[in-house]
Design a protein around this motif. Structure first.
Motif, PDB file in Angstrom:
ATOM      1  N   LYS A 238       0.825  -1.208   0.000  1.00 41.77           N
ATOM      2  CA  LYS A 238       0.000   0.000   0.000  1.00 41.77           C
ATOM      3  C   LYS A 238       0.860   1.260   0.000  1.00 41.77           C
ATOM      4  N   LEU A 239       1.969   1.242   0.750  1.00 41.52           N
ATOM      5  CA  LEU A 239       2.865   2.404   0.779  1.00 41.52           C
ATOM      6  C   LEU A 239       3.505   2.637  -0.588  1.00 41.52           C
ATOM      7  N   ILE A 240       3.896   1.554  -1.264  1.00 39.24           N
ATOM      8  CA  ILE A 240       4.490   1.681  -2.592  1.00 39.24           C
ATOM      9  C   ILE A 240       3.469   2.208  -3.595  1.00 39.24           C
ATOM     10  N   ILE A 241       2.229   1.720  -3.507  1.00 35.65           N
ATOM     11  CA  ILE A 241       1.175   2.204  -4.409  1.00 35.65           C
ATOM     12  C   ILE A 241       0.919   3.683  -4.170  1.00 35.65           C
ATOM     13  N   LEU A 242       0.848   4.071  -2.888  1.00 36.57           N
ATOM     14  CA  LEU A 242       0.628   5.480  -2.561  1.00 36.57           C
ATOM     15  C   LEU A 242       1.781   6.348  -3.069  1.00 36.57           C
ATOM     16  N   THR A 243       3.009   5.851  -2.939  1.00 33.37           N
ATOM     17  CA  THR A 243       4.165   6.587  -3.445  1.00 33.37           C
ATOM     18  C   THR A 243       4.095   6.743  -4.960  1.00 33.37           C
ATOM     19  N   SER A 244       3.677   5.692  -5.656  1.00 30.83           N
ATOM     20  CA  SER A 244       3.549   5.757  -7.116  1.00 30.83           C
ATOM     21  C   SER A 244       2.510   6.790  -7.528  1.00 30.83           C
ATOM     22  N   ILE A 245       1.355   6.760  -6.858  1.00 35.16           N
ATOM     23  CA  ILE A 245       0.295   7.726  -7.177  1.00 35.16           C
ATOM     24  C   ILE A 245       0.765   9.146  -6.891  1.00 35.16           C
ATOM     25  N   THR A 246       1.444   9.338  -5.755  1.00 34.78           N
ATOM     26  CA  THR A 246       1.951  10.662  -5.398  1.00 34.78           C
ATOM     27  C   THR A 246       2.927  11.177  -6.442  1.00 34.78           C
ATOM     28  N   GLY A 247       3.846  10.303  -6.895  1.00 32.10           N
ATOM     29  CA  GLY A 247       4.806  10.706  -7.917  1.00 32.10           C
ATOM     30  C   GLY A 247       4.132  11.115  -9.207  1.00 32.10           C
ATOM     31  N   CYS A 248       3.112  10.360  -9.615  1.00 34.69           N
ATOM     32  CA  CYS A 248       2.384  10.690 -10.852  1.00 34.69           C
ATOM     33  C   CYS A 248       1.648  12.018 -10.712  1.00 34.69           C
ATOM     34  N   VAL A 249       0.993  12.234  -9.572  1.00 33.49           N
ATOM     35  CA  VAL A 249       0.241  13.482  -9.367  1.00 33.49           C
ATOM     36  C   VAL A 249       1.188  14.684  -9.359  1.00 33.49           C
ATOM     37  N   ILE A 250       2.311  14.559  -8.667  1.00 34.97           N
ATOM     38  CA  ILE A 250       3.283  15.662  -8.624  1.00 34.97           C
ATOM     39  C   ILE A 250       3.833  15.948 -10.017  1.00 34.97           C
ATOM     40  N   SER A 251       4.090  14.911 -10.786  1.00 32.65           N
ATOM     41  CA  SER A 251       4.602  15.091 -12.146  1.00 32.65           C
ATOM     42  C   SER A 251       3.600  15.845 -13.015  1.00 32.65           C
ATOM     43  N   VAL A 252       2.321  15.485 -12.911  1.00 36.30           N
ATOM     44  CA  VAL A 252       1.293  16.166 -13.699  1.00 36.30           C
ATOM     45  C   VAL A 252       1.189  17.630 -13.293  1.00 36.30           C
ATOM     46  N   ILE A 253       1.214  17.911 -11.992  1.00 38.33           N
ATOM     47  CA  ILE A 253       1.105  19.293 -11.509  1.00 38.33           C
ATOM     48  C   ILE A 253       2.278  20.134 -12.018  1.00 38.33           C
ATOM     49  N   ILE A 254       3.510  19.610 -11.900  1.00 37.87           N
ATOM     50  CA  ILE A 254       4.687  20.347 -12.372  1.00 37.87           C
ATOM     51  C   ILE A 254       4.626  20.544 -13.879  1.00 37.87           C
TER      52      ILE A 254
ATOM     53  N   LEU B 233       1.996  20.831 -15.730  1.00 33.24           N
ATOM     54  CA  LEU B 233       0.996  21.843 -16.059  1.00 33.24           C
ATOM     55  C   LEU B 233       1.460  23.253 -15.660  1.00 33.24           C
ATOM     56  N   LEU B 234       2.194  23.343 -14.554  1.00 30.31           N
ATOM     57  CA  LEU B 234       2.662  24.656 -14.087  1.00 30.31           C
ATOM     58  C   LEU B 234       3.825  25.185 -14.925  1.00 30.31           C
ATOM     59  N   ILE B 235       4.661  24.271 -15.434  1.00 30.15           N
ATOM     60  CA  ILE B 235       5.825  24.667 -16.235  1.00 30.15           C
ATOM     61  C   ILE B 235       5.665  24.030 -17.614  1.00 30.15           C
ATOM     62  N   PRO B 236       4.992  24.711 -18.530  1.00 26.68           N
ATOM     63  CA  PRO B 236       4.733  24.120 -19.864  1.00 26.68           C
ATOM     64  C   PRO B 236       6.028  23.858 -20.626  1.00 26.68           C
ATOM     65  N   SER B 237       6.020  22.791 -21.422  1.00 23.96           N
ATOM     66  CA  SER B 237       7.158  22.446 -22.275  1.00 23.96           C
ATOM     67  C   SER B 237       6.628  21.941 -23.613  1.00 23.96           C
ATOM     68  N   ARG B 238       7.547  21.585 -24.526  1.00 23.11           N
ATOM     69  CA  ARG B 238       7.135  21.125 -25.852  1.00 23.11           C
ATOM     70  C   ARG B 238       6.325  19.835 -25.799  1.00 23.11           C
ATOM     71  N   ILE B 239       6.673  18.959 -24.876  1.00 22.25           N
ATOM     72  CA  ILE B 239       5.950  17.696 -24.736  1.00 22.25           C
ATOM     73  C   ILE B 239       5.458  17.558 -23.294  1.00 22.25           C
ATOM     74  N   HIS B 240       4.375  16.837 -23.135  1.00 23.61           N
ATOM     75  CA  HIS B 240       3.849  16.575 -21.791  1.00 23.61           C
ATOM     76  C   HIS B 240       4.581  15.363 -21.218  1.00 23.61           C
ATOM     77  N   TRP B 241       5.732  15.628 -20.595  1.00 23.42           N
ATOM     78  CA  TRP B 241       6.588  14.552 -20.090  1.00 23.42           C
ATOM     79  C   TRP B 241       5.942  13.769 -18.951  1.00 23.42           C
ATOM     80  N   SER B 242       4.943  14.357 -18.294  1.00 21.86           N
ATOM     81  CA  SER B 242       4.288  13.639 -17.195  1.00 21.86           C
ATOM     82  C   SER B 242       3.593  12.373 -17.693  1.00 21.86           C
ATOM     83  N   ILE B 243       3.191  12.353 -18.982  1.00 18.32           N
ATOM     84  CA  ILE B 243       2.569  11.156 -19.554  1.00 18.32           C
ATOM     85  C   ILE B 243       3.549   9.986 -19.524  1.00 18.32           C
ATOM     86  N   PHE B 244       4.829  10.283 -19.832  1.00 17.21           N
ATOM     87  CA  PHE B 244       5.836   9.232 -19.822  1.00 17.21           C
ATOM     88  C   PHE B 244       6.094   8.719 -18.409  1.00 17.21           C
TER      89      PHE B 244
END
Length: 229
Positions: A59-75, A77-88
């Motif tokens: 459960k801790l590993i799953i929560l860490t994975s979800i947290t990492g994905c959410v933080i990546s999406v937020i960053i 969106l806040l710092i636009p770039s040529r590609i949406h690297w959070s998808i990767f």
């Protein structure tokens, strides 16, 4: 009822056995215990599952994975770039969990697990490289080194786990497969960097040579037996 307890396995036994049915260790008396009532009158105790033993960690590993994905999406969106690297990042996390699921389900056959992991990872990095505009890093570095890591894993598994002869044959097949792909890369001229593929091919030749030198007779006998030659 006089319950007995195995200190090694941590389980309770409800019959008159002297030895633990799991490890054969001598049981100690442990009556009127709360856990013993949960086992009822079963001779063999209930063995905890993998998830019940490591549920909190998973459960801790799953929560860490979800947290990492959410933080990546937020960053992203806040710092636009040529590609949406959070998808990767999200795809990478999903692939890791998919690989872990494959490994857990096929734990009885290590060579097949390694093959599935390598094929899945190779497909992901190829798609990733194509989606990012094809910078050649997938075939220059990642895929050849994936094959190197797979070869090392297979050699280690063959030595330490003393794989069955049928696994040795599958091991030969995987080695030949891993060796052919970098050769194709070299011959087609699609590589910008040559040395990772050369390392992969060289290690493949060494692994196959060692395998046939030390297990050649067994492998030959198994092939003749399977094909009725």
């Amino acid at each position: 009822m006089n319950m007995k307890f195995c200190e090694k396995c941590g389980v309770h036994v409800t019959d008159d056995s002297i030895h633990c049915p799991l490890c054969q260790r001598i049981l100690s008396d442990n009556s009127e215990n709360e856990e013993s009532r949960e086992t009822g009158n079963a001779v063999f105790p209930i063995i905890p599952t993998f998830y019940s033993k490591y549920g909190l960690f998973i459960k801790l590993i799953i929560l860490t994975s979800i947290t990492g994905c959410v933080i990546s999406v937020i960053i992203d969106l806040l710092i636009p770039s040529r590609i949406h690297w959070s998808i990767f990042v999200i795809v990478g996390v999903l692939c890791v969990w998919l690989s872990l699921g494959i490994a857990y389900r096929k734990m009885h056959n290590i060579p097949k697990v390694i093959l599935h992991q390598v094929l899945a990872a190779a497909a992901v990095v190829l798609i990733w490289d194509l989606a990012a505009g094809w910078h050649n890093w997938s075939v220059d570095y990642v895929i050849p080194f994936l094959f190197v890591a797979a070869n090392i894993s297979l050699i280690t598994a063959a030595v330490l786990l003393k794989l069955d002869i049928s696994d040795f044959i599958f091991y030969c097949f995987i080695n030949m497969l891993f060796g052919i792909v970098p050769i194709i890369f070299i011959c087609t001229g699609i590589l910008n960097v040559l040395y990772p593929s050369l390392i992969s091919v060289g290690l493949n030749i060494i692994a196959l040579s060692g395998l046939f030198l030390f297990q050649g007779r067994r492998i030959r006998g198994e092939i003749l037996s399977r094909f009725h030659l």
